[in-house]
Design an enzyme around this catalytic site. Structure first.
Site, mmCIF file in Angstrom:
data_model
loop_
_atom_site.group_PDB
_atom_site.id
_atom_site.type_symbol
_atom_site.label_atom_id
_atom_site.label_comp_id
_atom_site.label_asym_id
_atom_site.label_seq_id
_atom_site.Cartn_x
_atom_site.Cartn_y
_atom_site.Cartn_z
ATOM 1 C CE LYS B 79 -3.846 1.845 2.787
ATOM 2 N NZ LYS B 79 -4.962 1.403 3.986
ATOM 3 C CB SER B 154 -8.223 3.659 2.757
ATOM 4 O OG SER B 154 -7.463 2.898 3.957
ATOM 5 C CB SER B 178 -8.290 0.741 5.761
ATOM 6 O OG SER B 178 -9.146 1.834 5.779
#
Lengths: 93, 489
Positions: B79, B154, B178
């Protein structure tokens, strides 16, 4: 109901400048959110202790040893402006 | 040989038998990534030549007798809020578009030391704020199951890249759901560890009292392999725990007979679609048939979690985002004539809408005149939520809930700009407030889209979560093929 003006004041405190559309939308969203929270916020929580930390542990200490820090040149490479080993910003006073 | 749909364990065995090279593995994943990226947009940074060069270097070292680790030669996506030395770590924000960290996050150093291949930086909601993957300065990520749907957020790119077979493993972060929610919406396994199990050094803080780094994978065993590599105390993150090392792979071997499973009724309310509820109860019956003891009960304070979270997290966000001021790194408004105008201009032009709103909300909740009535009240609600869970784990070993009350929804859904979207996290947020570990496991399809089942455990019970998930995974008939329209080499 939170007003556009209140949002703009909060924004300035956070060093943000909003356009008209953002200020109106955020006023609406914050008002909506406070409506959703209203019932919970009305509860009497005077006997409840505020949360402090997830785990029941005390401070984590380490030896105070001198270690090599990040390379100055590598750090300044990310700066929008740098000069003579320092971060350069516009006029302050 | 088809490689993209192999498990990490199978790839490891093929490498051990010298039936494939690291370069062949990396090439297969590179082709998949390059073919699917125009549609899915899961990556912010991907350098195919560079990863192939790394793979060939590793092959040379293996030929020279270097020992294999369980992650040797395995492509792992990161990420883009996880710092990578010399590689842009944008956080999907215009503010950090040109930020090249001078150091690696601790988790990156760990994976590199185990010879994992750092495969690319993955798209996300800006600064980890969002539940749909649409709040990215680099455009939305699409759900590989249906390109008109969101992948969740997210950690949008982390889930989408694993579901499509662009990587077998990825890292995400989770402060309110997330990792778990996009894992559910993309049909992959996602684990949010106990707060403090995995180092966050070098990971951009969002809501620091809840942020966690964790693995996403296509199956439970692969998830266990990656968690084993990540867990452990780190002197550079003072919140990490001195927890004993656990062999998560060995833990998978156990049975669930006698396991006490609690089913909290508050997680099956009107916010959860009927078909999702029925899939969760089907899985519960499967657990029961394996000898687990299932009981419904109440977590009465859980409904306070949404309010608590939306007072506490934004307060922490507004504090953490204060560092994005255009002075030392990141975007600067070069037109500004004095330093005050530079702060205002840099932040207003550099940050996206959601980051601005949450910063303002944080100033509201913790500002003058509001601190006691909002932020401190939020902290008190958090105490109640945590105590609720403590009582539950006196009676149960594990809790089962849905991960998300809805399957993946359409892109550009209109409530993106309203408060309504916040209620989407209702099943995941309470877990973060209490710092507990939780895992999302695909448990079926509704309208042809994946549904996630959430297992919540007591602190440091990751082994039990993985064992239970592994047993359920064998019983649940979930489609195994890769998604995204191109089925590998």
């Amino acid at each position: 109901m939170v007003t556009k003006e209140e949002i703009s004041e909060l924004a300035f405190a956070a060093r943000l400048k909003l356009n008209e559309e953002e200020a109106s939308n955020f006023a609406l969203r914050l008002s909506d959110l406070l409506n959703l929270m209203e019932e919970d916020l009305a509860k009497d929580l005077s006997e409840v202790k505020p949360f402090a930390f997830v785990h029941n542990i005390s401070n984590a200490f380490r030896e105070d040893e001198i270690k090599k820090s990040l390379d100055q040149e590598a750090v300044l490479a990310n700066a929008p402006l740098a000069q003579d080993g320092q971060f350069l910003v516009p006029r302050i006073i | 040989m088809k490689l993209n749909d192999k498990t990490v364990y199978e790839l490891h065995q093929l490498l051990a038998k010298r039936e494939v090279s690291v370069a062949e593995i990396v090439t297969a994943y590179r082709r998949q990534t390059e073919a699917l990226e125009p549609e899915i947009n899961a990556f912010i940074h991907f350098d195919g030549e560079n990863v192939l060069r790394k793979a060939k270097e590793l092959d040379d070292e293996l030929a020279g007798g270097k020992e294999l680790t369980p992650l040797t030669g395995i492509p792992i996506g990161l990420k883009d809020n996880i710092a990578t030395k010399g590689i842009a770590t944008t956080n999907a924000s215009k503010m950090l578009k040109d930020y090249f960290p001078p150091f690696n996050a601790a988790v990156v150093d760990k994976l590199v030391s185990l010879d994992g291949i750092m495969f690319g930086k993955l798209n996300m909601d800006e600064l980890a704020m969002g539940t749909s993957g649409e709040n990215s300065a680099f455009g939305p990520t699409k759900n590989p199951w249906d390109f008109d749907k969101v992948p969740g957020g997210s950690s949008s790119g982390s889930a989408a890249s694993v579901a499509s077979g662009s990587v077998p493993l990825s890292l995400g972060t989770d402060a309110g759901g997330s990792i778990r929610q996009p894992a559910a919406l993309c049909g992959v396994v996602g684990l949010k560890p106990t707060y403090g199990l995995v180092s966050r050094y070098g990971v951009t803080p969002m809501a620091a009292s809840m942020d966690c780094v964790g693995p996403l994978a296509r199956n439970v065993r692969d998830c266990a392999i990656l968690l084993g590599a990540l867990a452990g105390q780190d002197g550079k993150d003072a919140t990490t725990l001195a927890a004993p090392k656990v062999d998560y792979l060995k833990a998978l071997e156990g049975e669930v007979k006698g396991l006490r499973v609690g089913v909290p009724e508050e997680y099956f309310g009107d916010n959860v679609d009927a078909e999702i509820k029925s899939l969760i109860f089907k899985a519960l019956r499967q657990l029961e048939s394996m000898g687990a003891l299932i009981e419904e009960f109440s977590l009465p304070y859980s409904p306070l979690a949404l309010t608590a979270y939306h007072l506490i997290a934004p307060t922490e966000i507004s504090s953490n985002l204060a560092r994005l001021d255009g002075v030392r790194y990141g975007f600067r408004d070069q037109q500004a004539e004095d330093v005050e105008a530079m702060f205002l201009g840099s932040r207003s032009k550099g940050l996206g809408r959601e980051a601005k709103f949450r910063t303002i909300l944080g100033h509201f909740a913790s500002g003058p005149g509001h601190f006691q009535d909002y932020y401190v009240k939020g902290l008190k609600m958090r105490t109640l939520v945590q105590e609720d869970f403590e009582r539950a784990f006196d009676r149960y070993d594990i809790l089962v809930t849905p991960t998300s009350g809805r399957v993946a929804w359409s892109l550009n859904n209109e409530d993106k700009k309203t408060a309504g979207i916040y209620t989407r996290d209702i099943c995941t947020i309470p877990v973060n407030l209490a710092g507990l570990p939780a895992l999302s496991l695909p448990c079926g399809l509704s309208d042809g889209l994946p549904v996630g089942l959430q297992l919540i455990g007591n602190k440091l019970s990751e082994a039990l979560l993985l064992k239970t998930a592994y047993n359920l995974e064998q019983a649940i008939d979930f489609p195994k093929e890769l998604k995204g329209g191109r089925n590998n080499d």
